[in-house]
Write an enzyme that holds these catalytic residues in place. Sequence first.
Site, PDB file in Angstrom:
ATOM      1  N   ARG A  83       0.875  -1.181   0.000  1.00  0.00           N
ATOM      2  CA  ARG A  83       0.000   0.000   0.000  1.00  0.00           C
ATOM      3  C   ARG A  83       0.906   1.223   0.000  1.00  0.00           C
ATOM      4  O   ARG A  83       1.712   1.412   0.910  1.00  0.00           O
ATOM      5  CB  ARG A  83      -0.921  -0.019   1.222  1.00  0.00           C
ATOM      6  CG  ARG A  83      -1.934   1.127   1.277  1.00  0.00           C
ATOM      7  CD  ARG A  83      -2.902   0.876   2.430  1.00  0.00           C
ATOM      8  NE  ARG A  83      -3.954   1.866   2.542  1.00  0.00           N
ATOM      9  CZ  ARG A  83      -3.994   2.823   3.472  1.00  0.00           C
ATOM     10  NH1 ARG A  83      -3.007   2.913   4.373  1.00  0.00           N
ATOM     11  NH2 ARG A  83      -5.009   3.652   3.530  1.00  0.00           N
ATOM     12  N   ASN A 160      -7.311   7.928   2.619  1.00  0.00           N
ATOM     13  CA  ASN A 160      -6.951   7.345   3.909  1.00  0.00           C
ATOM     14  C   ASN A 160      -7.789   7.954   5.035  1.00  0.00           C
ATOM     15  O   ASN A 160      -7.916   9.175   5.140  1.00  0.00           O
ATOM     16  CB  ASN A 160      -5.469   7.610   4.192  1.00  0.00           C
ATOM     17  CG  ASN A 160      -5.008   6.947   5.478  1.00  0.00           C
ATOM     18  OD1 ASN A 160      -4.910   5.729   5.551  1.00  0.00           O
ATOM     19  ND2 ASN A 160      -4.741   7.752   6.505  1.00  0.00           N
ATOM     20  N   GLU A 161      -8.394   7.099   5.855  1.00  0.00           N
ATOM     21  CA  GLU A 161      -9.115   7.508   7.059  1.00  0.00           C
ATOM     22  C   GLU A 161      -9.869   8.821   6.823  1.00  0.00           C
ATOM     23  O   GLU A 161      -9.578   9.846   7.450  1.00  0.00           O
ATOM     24  CB  GLU A 161      -8.141   7.625   8.233  1.00  0.00           C
ATOM     25  CG  GLU A 161      -7.425   6.308   8.498  1.00  0.00           C
ATOM     26  CD  GLU A 161      -6.448   6.354   9.664  1.00  0.00           C
ATOM     27  OE1 GLU A 161      -6.259   7.447  10.240  1.00  0.00           O
ATOM     28  OE2 GLU A 161      -5.890   5.298   9.999  1.00  0.00           O
ATOM     29  N   HIS A 227      -9.171  -0.008   9.797  1.00  0.00           N
ATOM     30  CA  HIS A 227      -7.840   0.101  10.387  1.00  0.00           C
ATOM     31  C   HIS A 227      -7.934  -0.316  11.850  1.00  0.00           C
ATOM     32  O   HIS A 227      -8.707   0.266  12.612  1.00  0.00           O
ATOM     33  CB  HIS A 227      -7.311   1.526  10.258  1.00  0.00           C
ATOM     34  CG  HIS A 227      -7.103   1.944   8.842  1.00  0.00           C
ATOM     35  ND1 HIS A 227      -6.606   3.187   8.488  1.00  0.00           N
ATOM     36  CD2 HIS A 227      -7.316   1.281   7.666  1.00  0.00           C
ATOM     37  CE1 HIS A 227      -6.531   3.268   7.172  1.00  0.00           C
ATOM     38  NE2 HIS A 227      -6.958   2.124   6.655  1.00  0.00           N
ATOM     39  N   TYR A 229      -6.461  -0.542  15.342  1.00  0.00           N
ATOM     40  CA  TYR A 229      -5.539  -0.098  16.375  1.00  0.00           C
ATOM     41  C   TYR A 229      -6.170  -0.339  17.745  1.00  0.00           C
ATOM     42  O   TYR A 229      -6.714  -1.398  18.002  1.00  0.00           O
ATOM     43  CB  TYR A 229      -5.167   1.365  16.141  1.00  0.00           C
ATOM     44  CG  TYR A 229      -4.329   1.570  14.900  1.00  0.00           C
ATOM     45  CD1 TYR A 229      -2.979   1.230  14.876  1.00  0.00           C
ATOM     46  CD2 TYR A 229      -4.903   2.069  13.738  1.00  0.00           C
ATOM     47  CE1 TYR A 229      -2.211   1.398  13.739  1.00  0.00           C
ATOM     48  CE2 TYR A 229      -4.141   2.249  12.590  1.00  0.00           C
ATOM     49  CZ  TYR A 229      -2.796   1.910  12.600  1.00  0.00           C
ATOM     50  OH  TYR A 229      -2.043   2.074  11.466  1.00  0.00           O
ATOM     51  N   GLU A 256      -5.315  -1.075   8.025  1.00  0.00           N
ATOM     52  CA  GLU A 256      -4.055  -0.832   8.720  1.00  0.00           C
ATOM     53  C   GLU A 256      -4.113  -1.538  10.063  1.00  0.00           C
ATOM     54  O   GLU A 256      -5.181  -1.680  10.648  1.00  0.00           O
ATOM     55  CB  GLU A 256      -3.833   0.664   8.977  1.00  0.00           C
ATOM     56  CG  GLU A 256      -3.787   1.522   7.746  1.00  0.00           C
ATOM     57  CD  GLU A 256      -3.532   2.984   8.090  1.00  0.00           C
ATOM     58  OE1 GLU A 256      -3.307   3.283   9.277  1.00  0.00           O
ATOM     59  OE2 GLU A 256      -3.554   3.805   7.176  1.00  0.00           O
ATOM     60  N   TRP A 285       1.338  -1.776   8.867  1.00  0.00           N
ATOM     61  CA  TRP A 285       2.008  -0.464   8.906  1.00  0.00           C
ATOM     62  C   TRP A 285       3.252  -0.574   9.755  1.00  0.00           C
ATOM     63  O   TRP A 285       3.176  -1.062  10.866  1.00  0.00           O
ATOM     64  CB  TRP A 285       1.099   0.603   9.486  1.00  0.00           C
ATOM     65  CG  TRP A 285       1.718   1.950   9.291  1.00  0.00           C
ATOM     66  CD1 TRP A 285       2.573   2.595  10.120  1.00  0.00           C
ATOM     67  CD2 TRP A 285       1.569   2.783   8.149  1.00  0.00           C
ATOM     68  NE1 TRP A 285       2.967   3.789   9.584  1.00  0.00           N
ATOM     69  CE2 TRP A 285       2.360   3.931   8.365  1.00  0.00           C
ATOM     70  CE3 TRP A 285       0.857   2.682   6.949  1.00  0.00           C
ATOM     71  CZ2 TRP A 285       2.446   4.971   7.444  1.00  0.00           C
ATOM     72  CZ3 TRP A 285       0.940   3.716   6.039  1.00  0.00           C
ATOM     73  CH2 TRP A 285       1.731   4.844   6.291  1.00  0.00           C
TER      74      TRP A 285
END
Length: 441
Positions: A83, A160-161, A227, A229, A256, A285
């Site tokens: 990516r 992105n986001e 993503h 996290y 991610e 990432w």
Amino acid sequence: MNRTPFFQAAALLAAAATITALPGAAHAAGPATPGFRVVDGRLVDATGQDFVLRGVNHAHTWYADRTERALSDVKALGANSVRVVLGTGTRWTKNDAADVADVVARCKANRLICVLEAHDTTGYGEQGGAASLSEAVDYWLEVASALKGQEKYVIVNLGNEPYGNSGYAAWTQDTKNAIGRLRAAGLDHTLMVDAPNWGQDWSHTMRDNAPAVFASDPDRNTVFSVHMYGVYDTAAEVEEYLGSFVDRGLPVVVGEFGHDHSDGDPDEDAVMATARRLGLGYLGWSWSGNGGGVEYLDLAEGFDASRLTAWGERLFNGPDGIRPTSREAGVYGDGGHGNGCSVAYRLHSWGTGFNADVTVRNTGALPLKGWKLEFALPDGNTVNSSWNAVVTQDGRQVRATGRPWTEVVPAGGAVSFGLNATGPGAVPTAFSLDGVACAKE
């Protein structure tokens, strides 16, 4: 997730792109598209084979001078995709059409699938100066000359986001509008759409509205990217979220993920195990160069593939990691495997014991680094020692990995090692190298 300006990319990242697909299965042709497409909730490449993303993120827009080497290194470590962070000119310096075309060419030279993402949308509505999805579409149309004709090799990640934790209710309509504009302009690529809430979708905005967004795409060729996290710090949360897409037949990617983060401690083991179990892809990432307090997300120290961090070792070589689960896209023409291989096994037996001289040959076009050869011995045979490789045994199964001086098998080259064992011995019936079946010499 808020980020500092320099490498917000670093902290917001770890894009683990996951796609609902089981390795190796073929599908009947879907809509007439020239490249990747979504069929029955799975990502399928131009050859009709399921494709599961296994790769990493590389921050090209900040480290363009590192891109050529980075792509070569991650390929050698087993990745099938990358990516690539691009700047649209709103917050970060624009990567123009010529630069994008060069990135795509480098991906193809390394037999990687390119997921291109517009990074300037990060945290829109909360992050000052962030670009809107509409502005991201303007960018994709500006660089369309570098994209058209590359549908077999490129997935376009809209932005992105694209929302932070404010204003994210607009995500659904804005995403539909963005998809519609790109399709009207003739972009036939698989599109990837990131979740709001800094990519983590804690509000379930993307999860709940995914069916409507997918249906709005006239090509039915959109993949959803979450993503993972700190919001996903338990296996139950990971499994529930990804399973909700799979259960509805919707394609999902872990956009991610990392092993740690300022907003919590994500369960990276659960992300990888669940992705394997459900046949989903992921992109970790990030390769190297993280700053802003998230340097711990570097997979390699100083862009040096020989100095993988603990996170890098985990992602590439650990259980459910890239190397043991990655398969190259079938579009590169070798049945989905990045490197062909053959093995010569020369047995020297004296009845109660034996030595074996083993030669591992790389018949592919790229070097193999950190290889793993697996085979089975007959019952009653036990490995005692080895040379030029580390050889371990679990029941009948034997695994050999290189020593520092034999860890790379050059393209078109070979490495040799030997082992001593008790038992009468026999030539194994099959060998696999990094999970790929090898011919016997």
